[in-house]
Design a protein around this motif. Structure first.
Motif, PDB file in Angstrom:
ATOM      1  N   MET A   3       0.833  -1.198   0.000  1.00  0.00           N
ATOM      2  CA  MET A   3       0.000   0.000   0.000  1.00  0.00           C
ATOM      3  C   MET A   3       0.864   1.243   0.000  1.00  0.00           C
ATOM      4  O   MET A   3       2.013   1.221   0.424  1.00  0.00           O
ATOM      5  N   LYS A   4       0.318   2.305  -0.538  1.00  0.00           N
ATOM      6  CA  LYS A   4       1.047   3.561  -0.652  1.00  0.00           C
ATOM      7  C   LYS A   4       0.298   4.653   0.088  1.00  0.00           C
ATOM      8  O   LYS A   4      -0.928   4.753  -0.006  1.00  0.00           O
ATOM      9  N   PHE A   5       1.063   5.468   0.790  1.00  0.00           N
ATOM     10  CA  PHE A   5       0.478   6.615   1.479  1.00  0.00           C
ATOM     11  C   PHE A   5       1.272   7.850   1.119  1.00  0.00           C
ATOM     12  O   PHE A   5       2.490   7.801   1.031  1.00  0.00           O
ATOM     13  N   LYS A   6       0.593   8.938   0.929  1.00  0.00           N
ATOM     14  CA  LYS A   6       1.267  10.218   0.756  1.00  0.00           C
ATOM     15  C   LYS A   6       1.264  10.902   2.123  1.00  0.00           C
ATOM     16  O   LYS A   6       0.201  11.124   2.717  1.00  0.00           O
ATOM     17  N   VAL A   7       2.462  11.236   2.610  1.00  0.00           N
ATOM     18  CA  VAL A   7       2.596  11.831   3.940  1.00  0.00           C
ATOM     19  C   VAL A   7       3.334  13.170   3.819  1.00  0.00           C
ATOM     20  O   VAL A   7       4.557  13.239   3.916  1.00  0.00           O
ATOM     21  N   GLU A  49      -4.881  -1.390   5.880  1.00  0.00           N
ATOM     22  CA  GLU A  49      -4.492  -0.044   5.506  1.00  0.00           C
ATOM     23  C   GLU A  49      -4.782   0.926   6.652  1.00  0.00           C
ATOM     24  O   GLU A  49      -3.998   1.824   6.949  1.00  0.00           O
ATOM     25  N   GLU A  50      -5.931   0.702   7.291  1.00  0.00           N
ATOM     26  CA  GLU A  50      -6.341   1.569   8.390  1.00  0.00           C
ATOM     27  C   GLU A  50      -5.340   1.503   9.556  1.00  0.00           C
ATOM     28  O   GLU A  50      -5.016   2.525  10.162  1.00  0.00           O
ATOM     29  N   SER A  51      -4.850   0.317   9.871  1.00  0.00           N
ATOM     30  CA  SER A  51      -3.927   0.201  11.005  1.00  0.00           C
ATOM     31  C   SER A  51      -2.589   0.868  10.699  1.00  0.00           C
ATOM     32  O   SER A  51      -1.991   1.510  11.562  1.00  0.00           O
ATOM     33  N   ILE A  52      -2.127   0.778   9.463  1.00  0.00           N
ATOM     34  CA  ILE A  52      -0.872   1.449   9.089  1.00  0.00           C
ATOM     35  C   ILE A  52      -1.062   2.965   9.137  1.00  0.00           C
ATOM     36  O   ILE A  52      -0.220   3.720   9.638  1.00  0.00           O
ATOM     37  N   ARG A  53      -2.199   3.401   8.633  1.00  0.00           N
ATOM     38  CA  ARG A  53      -2.544   4.823   8.671  1.00  0.00           C
ATOM     39  C   ARG A  53      -2.518   5.350  10.118  1.00  0.00           C
ATOM     40  O   ARG A  53      -1.992   6.433  10.401  1.00  0.00           O
ATOM     41  N   HIS A  61       2.427  12.308  12.296  1.00  0.00           N
ATOM     42  CA  HIS A  61       2.435  12.645  10.879  1.00  0.00           C
ATOM     43  C   HIS A  61       1.024  12.623  10.292  1.00  0.00           C
ATOM     44  O   HIS A  61       0.093  12.069  10.872  1.00  0.00           O
ATOM     45  N   THR A  62       0.901  13.262   9.149  1.00  0.00           N
ATOM     46  CA  THR A  62      -0.398  13.438   8.507  1.00  0.00           C
ATOM     47  C   THR A  62      -0.450  12.662   7.207  1.00  0.00           C
ATOM     48  O   THR A  62       0.393  12.884   6.334  1.00  0.00           O
ATOM     49  N   VAL A  63      -1.424  11.789   7.089  1.00  0.00           N
ATOM     50  CA  VAL A  63      -1.607  11.028   5.850  1.00  0.00           C
ATOM     51  C   VAL A  63      -2.637  11.733   4.996  1.00  0.00           C
ATOM     52  O   VAL A  63      -3.742  12.022   5.449  1.00  0.00           O
ATOM     53  N   GLU A  64      -2.249  12.013   3.741  1.00  0.00           N
ATOM     54  CA  GLU A  64      -3.166  12.669   2.827  1.00  0.00           C
ATOM     55  C   GLU A  64      -4.216  11.669   2.349  1.00  0.00           C
ATOM     56  O   GLU A  64      -3.896  10.527   2.035  1.00  0.00           O
ATOM     57  N   GLU A  65      -5.452  12.094   2.258  1.00  0.00           N
ATOM     58  CA  GLU A  65      -6.528  11.186   1.817  1.00  0.00           C
ATOM     59  C   GLU A  65      -6.418  10.880   0.346  1.00  0.00           C
ATOM     60  O   GLU A  65      -6.055  11.722  -0.437  1.00  0.00           O
TER      61      GLU A  65
END
Ligand SMILES: [Cu+2]
Length: 65
Positions: A3-7, A49-53, A61-65
């Motif tokens: 999974m990918k997150f923009k932070v 994904e939710e737990s990593i977020r 830190h802030t994860v972009e939606e």
């Protein structure tokens, strides 16, 4: 599953270490790659994904939606 997150709150190598360490502590089997320039966090894990977020958020830190 990868999974990918923009932070966007990632600004330095210290942020990368903090996030990496937090994820590995909670999910020892996870593979984590973080790119400072694109502020992209890539996590290969069986966790949701939710737990990593939540882990990323918990260290400030802030994860972009
Ligand atoms: Cu930093």
């Amino acid at each position: 599953m990868t999974m990918k997150f923009k932070v966007p709150s990632i600004v330095c190598a210290g942020c990368i270490d903090t996030i990496k360490e937090a994820i590995i502590t909670e999910e020892p089997e996870a593979k984590v790659e973080i790119d400072l320039d694109s502020k992209q966090v890539m996590v290969d894990t069986e966790a949701s994904e939710e737990s990593i977020r939540q882990i990323i958020t918990a260290v400030g830190h802030t994860v972009e939606e």
